[in-house]
Design an enzyme around this catalytic site. Structure first.
Site, short mmCIF file in Angstrom:
data_model
loop_
_atom_site.label_atom_id
_atom_site.label_comp_id
_atom_site.label_asym_id
_atom_site.label_seq_id
_atom_site.Cartn_x
_atom_site.Cartn_y
_atom_site.Cartn_z
N ASP A 19 0.85 -1.20 0.00
CA ASP A 19 0.00 0.00 0.00
C ASP A 19 0.89 1.24 0.00
O ASP A 19 1.75 1.40 0.87
CB ASP A 19 -0.89 0.04 1.26
CG ASP A 19 -1.91 -1.09 1.29
OD1 ASP A 19 -2.05 -1.80 0.28
OD2 ASP A 19 -2.57 -1.25 2.34
N GLY A 45 -3.22 -5.99 1.61
CA GLY A 45 -3.89 -7.10 0.93
C GLY A 45 -4.56 -7.94 2.00
O GLY A 45 -3.96 -8.24 3.03
N ARG A 216 -20.70 -2.66 16.83
CA ARG A 216 -21.82 -3.41 17.45
C ARG A 216 -21.50 -4.90 17.64
O ARG A 216 -22.36 -5.67 18.04
CB ARG A 216 -23.10 -3.21 16.63
CG ARG A 216 -23.66 -1.78 16.78
CD ARG A 216 -24.96 -1.58 16.02
NE ARG A 216 -24.74 -1.72 14.59
CZ ARG A 216 -25.38 -2.60 13.82
NH1 ARG A 216 -26.29 -3.41 14.33
NH2 ARG A 216 -25.12 -2.66 12.52
N ASP A 244 -9.97 -7.97 9.25
CA ASP A 244 -8.93 -8.99 9.01
C ASP A 244 -8.47 -9.61 10.34
O ASP A 244 -8.25 -10.82 10.42
CB ASP A 244 -7.73 -8.37 8.28
CG ASP A 244 -8.10 -7.95 6.86
OD1 ASP A 244 -8.99 -8.57 6.26
OD2 ASP A 244 -7.49 -6.99 6.35
#
Ligand code: ADP
Length: 295
Positions: A19, A45, A216, A244
């Site tokens: 990134d 990724g 939540r 992730d």
């Protein structure tokens, strides 16, 4: 150390990106050039993030991915090794996957993802790792690599007796043939809506739908009904990587023999911890941090 005859607790199959993040005062209009105020590079990724999440959560983890033969590929491969992940890397004569990200002062962003090597993760790459996938306890996949390769991997894992988990991100329509191979599907609230709702996923053959609901918490949906896993109260700073972290913690807990409720509680804790820190990979929690929050 990658060893084809070893039975891993979790095998992750998926994308690896570098990134490239530019901070700007305001995002440019088409044709316009603006000056950036900061620049940083991060590993990313969903595949790589989730492989790191599994390893830090305590799983003996293998990661099957494709990298370009460029400096970014070398950097990401080194990161996998330094995290203690068994990296099963297929090299591609082209660029490593990249995300070109601009973020403005308000946190608004504009992102170009170039799949590069990730688009090369084919059925033949999966076939080359049939032994690793066929012996794993849990297989964890996402949708940033070609769907036919994901389907092939899920099928091999099922035949081998593994639990299969699909994080359907980015969301896309999924055939019944794919859904029938998923023991657990783990979408966020937007993804589950795009997929037609939890009931339709169960009707298509998924055993358990685990929906992440941000602040939540998590909802588990099966043919027997719904169960809400309450959130852990944290001071959220940046929720990048929360999903992730949650997927990695769930996969790890299931690989360690936990039931789905216990696994989802650990996933909720891991997601909450990731939300307290900036970035994706740097924010992924380790086993001790997850233990401390759930106990
Ligand atoms: P995604 O990043 O895929 O959209 P979520 O934002 O739903 O995923 O986050 C994954 C999980 O992380 C949630 O289900 C929740 O358990 C936890 N989490 C995320 N944000 C927070 C928050 N602000 N407070 C507490 N837990 C959170």
């Amino acid at each position: 150390m990658a060893n084809g005859s070893h039975a891993y607790e979790v095998v992750v199959l998926g994308s690896s990106n570098l990134d490239l993040v530019a901070t700007v005062e305001r995002l440019p209009s088409p044709g316009e050039t603006v000056l950036g105020t900061n620049y940083a590079e991060h590993a990313g990724g969903k595949g790589l993030n989730q492989a790191v999440a599994c390893r830090r959560a305590g799983a003996d983890t293998a990661f099957i991915t494709c990298l370009g033969t460029d400096a970014a590929g070398e950097t990401l491969h080194r990161l996998m090794t330094s995290e203690g992940i068994a990296a099963y890397v297929t090299d591609y004569e082209g660029p490593t996957g990249r995300a070109l990200i601009s973020v403005d002062e308000h946190g608004e962003n504009s992102i170009v993802v170039v799949p590069g090597a990730n688009a090369e993760l084919s059925i033949s790459v999966v076939d080359a790792h049939r032994d690793v996938i066929g012996r794993t306890g849990v297989l964890l996949c996402q949708l940033e690599v070609p769907i036919d390769a994901v389907e092939a991997a899920l099928a091999i894992a099922k035949v081998g007796g593994a639990r299969t988990i699909l994080n359907p991100a980015p969301a896309t329509q999924l055939n019944r043939s794919v859904l029938q191979l998923c023991d657990v599907i783990m979408p966020n609230q937007h993804e589950v809506a795009l997929l037609g709702g939890a009931t339709s996923l169960l009707d298509a053959g998924v055993s358990i739908v685990v929906i992440t609901l941000g602040a939540r918490g998590i909802k588990i949906v099966t043919q027997d009904g719904e169960l809400q896993i309450p959130p852990f109260a944290v001071r959220a700073l940046d929720t990048t990587g929360a999903g992730d972290a949650a997927c990695g913690a769930l996969a790890t807990a299931l690989a360690h023999g936990a039931d789905i409720t216990t696994a989802a509680r650990r996933a909720s804790a891991a997601g909450a911890l990731a939300a307290t820190k900036q970035g994706a990979v740097p924010s992924l929690p380790n086993q001790h941090d997850i233990d401390a929050l759930v106990n």
